[in-house]
Write a protein that holds these residues in place. Structure first.
Motif: not given
Length: 299
Positions: A87-90, A107-121, A274-281
């Protein structure tokens, strides 16, 4: 080969062998040897030789373009395989203009609720720095103006229109007005962002359109500095409507729309073309489009 290209990219960015080695987690002799091996493999000199870093050769500049592309593709491939398995992480690296920082949780809060393995900088940067970081693959996305200065080749998602308000204390003679003009605002002691910020260039542009010139009494690249001075009651500022709504200014601070002209500029998400975008992007783009629809319903 990928490791050597990553070392080369770090050296080009840092322009210093020691700092590049430290960032890459290797010793300076190890990094220098890897660069020499890369030169031998490619059959060209990449770095101008001397007692210290003196720049890239013409061939080095060409290889740097390819190196960023190849390393970016390698990272994207690894990320896609990881997403397929787990699943989406990183980590997502985002740079935003200062006036958009308060909006970032939307932007970040709902994204991380869907993908708990994602962190942000998240970093605060000028619009010019954002495009440079994006082009060098040092960030995954940026939040910046879309319609004021050239963006180059990017994929963008418009998020909201930035409109401008006078932020002042209740004791200011203009504080009880329903709206004020740019000309009237120019007469106040203002604290504004520094001229390297596009928001400041936009403000200067609209003041010029109103036929006035203004020299702020205080400049800073920090929104916190501006806020703290406004709260003294001795300074006023010009800030976007979205920012003031997010921060929810309370008494004794007033937020008054500025007209003549009633100006607005589009702020949005930008990513590399660039295409394709990474899963995170790709996931971030989807979340940005959902947020844009929310902003449109609010208008």
């Amino acid at each position: 080969m990928i490791d050597k290209l990553e070392f080369f990219i770090a050296l080009a960015r840092e322009e210093h062998f020691g700092r590049a080695a430290e960032i890459c987690g290797v010793t300076q002799p190890t990094l220098s040897a890897a660069i020499k091996q890369l030169e031998d493999q490619l059959g060209v000199m990449l770095v101008k030789r001397g007692s210290r870093f003196q720049g890239l050769t013409a061939e080095g500049d060409q290889v740097l373009v390819w190196a960023r592309r190849i390393v970016g593709d390698a990272h994207a491939m690894r990320e896609e395989m990881r997403a397929a398995r787990h699943g989406l992480s990183g980590r997502i690296r985002i740079a935003a203009i200062p006036t958009a920082l308060a909006m970032m949780p939307r932007l970040t809060t709902p994204f991380r609720e869907k993908h708990p393995g994602v962190t942000f900088s998240i970093m605060s940067r000028t619009s010019i720095e954002i495009l440079s970081l994006l082009g060098n693959f040092e960030i995954d996305a940026g939040i910046t103006y879309l319609d004021n200065e050239p963006l180059g080749r990017v994929t963008s998602v418009p998020l909201y229109h930035e409109r401008y308000q006078l932020i002042t204390s209740a004791g200011n003679p203009l504080a009880e007005r329903e709206k004020v003009t740019w000309k009237e605002v120019s007469r106040l002691p203002l604290c504004l962002l520094t001229p390297d910020m596009q928001n400041r260039r936009i403000i200067d542009q609209h003041l010029a359109e109103a036929g006035v010139q203004m020299r702020p009494t205080l400049e800073s690249n920090s929104m916190i500095v501006l806020f703290s001075h406004i709260r003294t009651g001795k300074w006023s500022s010009i800030m976007p409507l979205t920012l003031t709504e997010t921060l929810g200014f309370a008494e004794p601070i007033r937020a008054i729309p500025i007209v003549e002209p009633d100006a607005s500029h589009i702020v949005g998400l930008v990513v590399g073309p660039r295409l394709p975008h990474t899963p995170l992007v790709s996931g971030l783009l989807d979340e940005a489009r959902a947020l844009a629809r929310f902003f449109q319903r609010e208008r």
